[in-house]
Scaffold this active site. Structure first.
Site, short mmCIF file in Angstrom:
data_model
loop_
_atom_site.label_atom_id
_atom_site.label_comp_id
_atom_site.label_asym_id
_atom_site.label_seq_id
_atom_site.Cartn_x
_atom_site.Cartn_y
_atom_site.Cartn_z
N ARG A 174 12.78 3.52 0.15
CA ARG A 174 11.43 3.61 -0.43
C ARG A 174 11.52 4.05 -1.89
O ARG A 174 12.32 4.91 -2.23
CB ARG A 174 10.58 4.66 0.30
CG ARG A 174 9.98 4.20 1.58
CD ARG A 174 9.08 5.29 2.16
NE ARG A 174 7.93 5.56 1.32
CZ ARG A 174 7.56 6.78 0.92
NH1 ARG A 174 8.23 7.86 1.28
NH2 ARG A 174 6.50 6.93 0.16
N CYS A 177 6.04 -5.35 0.20
CA CYS A 177 6.21 -3.99 -0.31
C CYS A 177 6.12 -2.95 0.83
O CYS A 177 7.03 -2.88 1.64
CB CYS A 177 5.23 -3.74 -1.44
SG CYS A 177 5.81 -2.45 -2.55
N HIS A 228 4.55 -7.92 -4.90
CA HIS A 228 3.17 -8.16 -4.46
C HIS A 228 2.73 -9.60 -4.78
O HIS A 228 2.05 -9.83 -5.78
CB HIS A 228 2.23 -7.19 -5.19
CG HIS A 228 2.32 -5.79 -4.70
ND1 HIS A 228 1.49 -5.27 -3.72
CD2 HIS A 228 3.16 -4.79 -5.04
CE1 HIS A 228 1.81 -4.02 -3.50
NE2 HIS A 228 2.82 -3.70 -4.28
N GLU A 231 0.45 -11.25 -3.59
CA GLU A 231 -1.02 -11.39 -3.49
C GLU A 231 -1.71 -11.05 -4.82
O GLU A 231 -2.90 -11.29 -4.97
CB GLU A 231 -1.56 -10.51 -2.35
CG GLU A 231 -1.57 -9.00 -2.59
CD GLU A 231 -0.19 -8.34 -2.54
OE1 GLU A 231 0.82 -9.03 -2.34
OE2 GLU A 231 -0.15 -7.11 -2.72
N GLY A 286 0.88 -1.17 0.00
CA GLY A 286 0.00 0.00 0.00
C GLY A 286 0.91 1.21 0.00
O GLY A 286 1.72 1.37 -0.91
N GLU A 287 0.83 1.99 1.06
CA GLU A 287 1.70 3.16 1.17
C GLU A 287 2.18 3.23 2.62
O GLU A 287 1.37 3.44 3.54
CB GLU A 287 0.91 4.41 0.75
CG GLU A 287 1.66 5.69 0.95
CD GLU A 287 3.06 5.67 0.37
OE1 GLU A 287 3.23 5.37 -0.82
OE2 GLU A 287 4.01 5.92 1.13
N SER A 288 3.48 3.03 2.80
CA SER A 288 4.01 2.90 4.16
C SER A 288 3.84 4.16 4.99
O SER A 288 3.64 4.08 6.21
CB SER A 288 5.47 2.47 4.13
OG SER A 288 6.25 3.43 3.45
N ILE A 336 5.67 -2.66 -7.70
CA ILE A 336 4.98 -1.38 -7.87
C ILE A 336 5.58 -0.37 -6.88
O ILE A 336 5.42 -0.54 -5.67
CB ILE A 336 3.46 -1.52 -7.62
CG1 ILE A 336 2.86 -2.59 -8.54
CG2 ILE A 336 2.75 -0.17 -7.82
CD1 ILE A 336 1.44 -3.01 -8.16
N1 GLN Z 1 6.33 3.03 -2.19
C1 GLN Z 1 5.34 2.57 -1.28
C2 GLN Z 1 5.66 2.98 0.15
O1 GLN Z 1 6.52 3.70 0.43
C3 GLN Z 1 5.17 1.07 -1.34
C4 GLN Z 1 4.50 0.68 -2.60
C5 GLN Z 1 3.74 -0.59 -2.52
O2 GLN Z 1 3.42 -1.13 -1.46
N2 GLN Z 1 3.36 -1.04 -3.69
O3 GLN Z 1 5.00 2.54 1.02
#
Ligand code: GLN
Length: 214
Positions: free
Chosen positions: A107, A78, A192, A194, A46-48, A136
């Site tokens: 990241r 990820c 990913h 999943e 997702g987005e950390s 991704i």
């Molecule tokens: N770049 C995203 C982050 O910093 C991670 C991307 C992802 O989970 N596909 O969280």
């Protein structure tokens, strides 16, 4: 036994479906009360930075840090990998992490969304067939502590798109660009798993949760 999926943001449904397909019971974790009695926890992609904020506002960060510190098996993909790492480069200044795997992670180290790519990777312990991996805005492993086992690295040729140049690891010669790593009860993947139908990495995590219970 129940596998928890951190359900604040990101690829929650896909991970839950993957474990469901393997016959595991799954609990979506949204607050501290959901942590009791889990055999393992998945931190999805997702987005950390967003996940870090939501972990704080939901009151989950500290209780989750405690159960992870006590050895709860964890699988981070990820953004989830970033959250589990010891050191995060190019993060937000207020971004928090759990520090349960001795990795230094950059990241978006392969580039931004447009530089996303796919690749077949060979993963140690999953047999001869490579795993198709979707990257991704993926994190790059820039440092690997001595206790970390590298289970897969990125091959030089990728099917779609090619990653930006990444410097070889100085602390782990021959393990250029690790993409699946394990340290004790913690498994991480930079991609990913999943998003494809291949459940072998999820199965590996299920086996790890069983090892911890023996
Ligand atoms: N770049 C995203 C982050 O910093 C991670 C991307 C992802 O989970 N596909 O969280």
């Amino acid at each position: 036994m129940t596998i928890g999926v951190l359900a604040l943001q990101g690829d929650v449904r896909e991970h839950a479906a993957a474990f469901g397909a393997l016959g595991e019971s799954v609990r979506l974790v949204v607050g501290p009360e959901d942590l009791a009695g889990l055999s393992g926890l998945v931190l999805p992609g997702g987005e950390s930075t967003t996940l870090s904020l939501l972990l704080e506002s939901s009151g989950l960060f500290d209780p989750l840090g405690e159960v992870l510190g006590n050895g709860l098996p964890a699988f981070g993909t990820c953004a989830g990998m970033i959250l589990l790492a010891g050191t995060v480069l190019d993060g937000r200044v207020d971004q928090r992490r759990f520090g349960v795997i001795d990795l230094t992670i950059r990241r978006n180290g392969y580039g931004r969304q447009a530089a996303s790519f796919e690749c077949d990777v060979e993963v140690s312990g999953l047999g001869a067939d490579p795993l198709h991996a979707v990257f991704i805005r993926a994190p790059v492993v820039e440092g690997c502590g001595p206790g970390v086992e590298v289970l897969a690295t990125l091959p030089d040729a990728c099917e779609r798109g090619s990653p930006v140049h990444v410097e070889p690891l100085t602390d782990r010669p021959g393990h250029h660009r690790p993409v699946v790593c394990r340290q004790g009860p913690v498994l991480v993947a930079a991609f990913h798993p999943e998003l494809t139908g291949d459940r072998r990495l999820h199965q590996m995590f299920v086996e790890m949760t069983k090892e911890e219970r023996r």
